[in-house]
Design an enzyme around this catalytic site. Structure first.
Site, PDB file in Angstrom:
ATOM      1  N   LYS A 132       0.960  -1.202   0.007  1.00 18.31           N
ATOM      2  CA  LYS A 132       0.050  -0.100  -0.181  1.00 18.31           C
ATOM      3  C   LYS A 132       0.813   1.242   0.114  1.00 18.31           C
ATOM      4  O   LYS A 132       0.565   2.222  -0.697  1.00 18.31           O
ATOM      5  CB  LYS A 132      -1.074  -0.009   1.245  1.00 18.31           C
ATOM      6  CG  LYS A 132      -1.860   1.348   1.463  1.00 18.31           C
ATOM      7  CD  LYS A 132      -2.670   1.244   2.602  1.00 18.31           C
ATOM      8  CE  LYS A 132      -3.616   2.386   2.606  1.00 18.31           C
ATOM      9  NZ  LYS A 132      -4.728   2.105   3.617  1.00 18.31           N
ATOM     10  N   HIS A 263      -8.813 -27.175 -36.318  1.00 23.89           N
ATOM     11  CA  HIS A 263     -10.029 -26.340 -35.714  1.00 23.89           C
ATOM     12  C   HIS A 263     -10.356 -27.089 -34.580  1.00 23.89           C
ATOM     13  O   HIS A 263     -11.890 -27.555 -34.532  1.00 23.89           O
ATOM     14  CB  HIS A 263     -11.217 -26.007 -36.786  1.00 23.89           C
ATOM     15  CG  HIS A 263     -10.556 -25.285 -37.663  1.00 23.89           C
ATOM     16  ND1 HIS A 263     -10.624 -23.846 -37.512  1.00 23.89           N
ATOM     17  CD2 HIS A 263     -10.317 -25.215 -39.039  1.00 23.89           C
ATOM     18  CE1 HIS A 263     -10.257 -23.041 -38.462  1.00 23.89           C
ATOM     19  NE2 HIS A 263      -9.753 -23.788 -39.350  1.00 23.89           N
TER      20      HIS A 263
END
Length: 494
Positions: A132, A263
């Site tokens: 922080k 595919h």
């Protein structure tokens, strides 16, 4: 004076890092096992309890949870200086912490009262405080970053950008840690936790997604997700999907095997006397579809096989290993991605849907093959049925696979009608289907698919069974002198 606080479970590299910091005029604070490691290495440090004036207690549960520690991490320079001076709080400029190994220990079947002791409290609290306050404090949670930290403290010190990057990594680490604890505890009395937290690291942007107008990234450090090419272009979104599909099917085989995927569906599968034979045979199953395909092999690639692969446009080749000559040969195809087959990672399947995800797990199970016709399959038919069934398991539904003992002959995939899948497989067959075997991923609701397959020349069929019209299908098989096997397991893939 610059202060650093060191508190690590994993002691890898911590002594060398501490020595570098002392050499560069850092004063160290530490406690517990880390302090003992520093003491044994004769590195000067201040014991946290001496600094706070409060003893370590409760078997180490409480040692760094103190205002003089968290004030040193959270104190804003210039803004909080007077408060820090009033209470004798030192500025802590560098925090080096790694956490109790909850993730590792949660996989060791410990009773809860013992496992809970591996939930770190002080470590995450300090990490979050330092992260922080990244404008003034650098926080290091990964021993892999120690060389960078050493170089930085030996140089001009941390820039704000470096501290922000370390803070990002720190918050990601505490998020993953909390997620692991939450998922484990919530799963104690449930197969799946009511709230599921997921985190994947090592995110890499891809050029685009399934199509050029879509954005995409890949996350993960192991398995297919962590694979990086030895040569060739960057892996694409579709490459990863096809490699994942191909290797999943490849792992069904012990014999030398080749799987060619296009595919997300196999277009050619073969086993062979050697891997070159397997590849050439698989390619010939559907040479048109093999163009621009992804090839998966379960044996080493040598120069001769590399030359065969080079003779066709292949997007990706994946195999357990490659000889030096093979790699040199494949350099001629500079865009072809060459991947080393990674170790399989067993994990739940996760798929996104609108507003959430689906999670699927496949526990250990057993098929129950049962001949339900008057005629048993011959030895050759049974071998062909087994091959077709393996391929069927990894092909999009509805699926019909024609095969012989060595290779697929025709593949019909992804159709809304099972009969249409059969017709497509017959139309695309690479060889006469007389004496072939057929696999269907789900039960046959009517005899029509079986009748179409028999007309094409198939003499044996494998399917899960379980239709209310099984009797009609069995009667049709007997009438056509087809051998049929029920497995009791369905293999839908959507």
């Amino acid at each position: 004076m610059k202060w650093a606080l060191l508190s690590v479970w994993d002691k890898t590299g911590i002594v060398e890092l501490a020595q570098a910091m002392v050499k560069n005029k850092f004063s160290l604070m530490s406690s517990g096992g880390t302090g003992k490691a520093l003491e044994q290495a004769k590195i000067p440090f201040t014991e946290v309890s001496n600094y706070t004036g409060f003893p370590e207690m409760m078997d180490g549960r409480v040692k760094t949870l103190h205002p003089k520690v968290h004030g040193g991490l959270l104190g804003r320079r210039q803004i909080d200086d007077a408060v820090m001076a009033k209470y004798g709080i030192n500025r802590i400029d560098l925090l080096v912490v790694n956490l109790y190994p909850f993730e590792k220990m949660s996989g060791q079947s410990l009773p809860l009262d013992k496992l809970i002791e591996y939930v770190d409290v002080g470590g995450p609290a300090m990490i979050r405080a330092a992260a922080k306050n990244f404008k003034d404090v650098a926080v290091v949670v990964d021993p892999a970053d120690y060389p960078m930290v050493t170089k930085t403290v030996e140089g001009a010190g941390f820039t704000e950008e470096q501290r922000l990057n370390l803070a990002k990594k720190a918050f990601a680490r505490t998020a993953a840690y909390d997620a692991a604890i939450s998922n484990h505890l919530q799963s104690l009395n449930a197969a799946f936790p009511p709230t599921l937290s997921l985190q994947y690291s090592h995110g890499r942007m891809l050029r685009y997604g399934e199509n050029p107008h879509q954005q995409a990234a890949v996350y993960g450090t192991s398995g297919i997700a962590g694979a990086e090419p030895l040569q060739g272009k960057q892996m694409s979104y579709n490459n990863y999907l096809d490699v994942n599909a191909g290797t999943a099917l490849l792992r069904e085989f012990e014999d030398p095997a080749a799987v060619i995927v296009k595919h997300n569906n196999p277009c050619g599968v073969s086993i062979g006397s050697d891997i070159l034979d397997a590849y050439l045979t698989a390619r010939e199953v559907d040479p048109v579809s093999a163009y621009g395909s992804v090839v998966s092999l379960n044996r080493e690639v040598d120069k001769k096989l590399a030359e065969a692969i080079d003779s066709t446009f292949v997007e990706v080749i994946v195999a357990p290993s490659f000889t030096r000559d093979a790699l040199e040969t494949m350099k001629k195809k500079e865009n072809m991605r060459v991947l080393v087959l990674p170790e399989r990672v067993n994990a739940d399947e996760v798929r996104a849907i609108d507003g959430g995800i689906l999670v699927q797990r496949t526990p250990a199970y057993q098929e129950n093959w049962q001949v339900i016709t008057d005629r048993d399959p011959t030895t050759d038919e049974m071998a062909a049925l087994k091959l077709a069934w393996k391929v069927c398991k990894h092909t999009k539904s509805n699926t019909i696979i024609f095969a012989d003992q060595k290779r697929t002959l025709g593949i019909g995939a992804g159709q809304m009608s099972r009969v249409d899948s059969a017709k497509i497989a017959i139309e695309k067959a690479c060889a006469p289907l007389a004496g072939s075997a057929v696999a269907s991923d789900a039960f046959l609701p009517f005899p029509d698919t079986l009748e179409v397959a028999a007309k094409a020349g198939a003499t044996a069929l494998v399917q899960p069974g379980g239709s209310i019209r099984d009797k009609e299908v069995i009667e049709a098989a007997n009438k056509l002198n087809m051998a049929m096997v029920f497995t009791g397991v369905r293999y839908f893939r959507h």
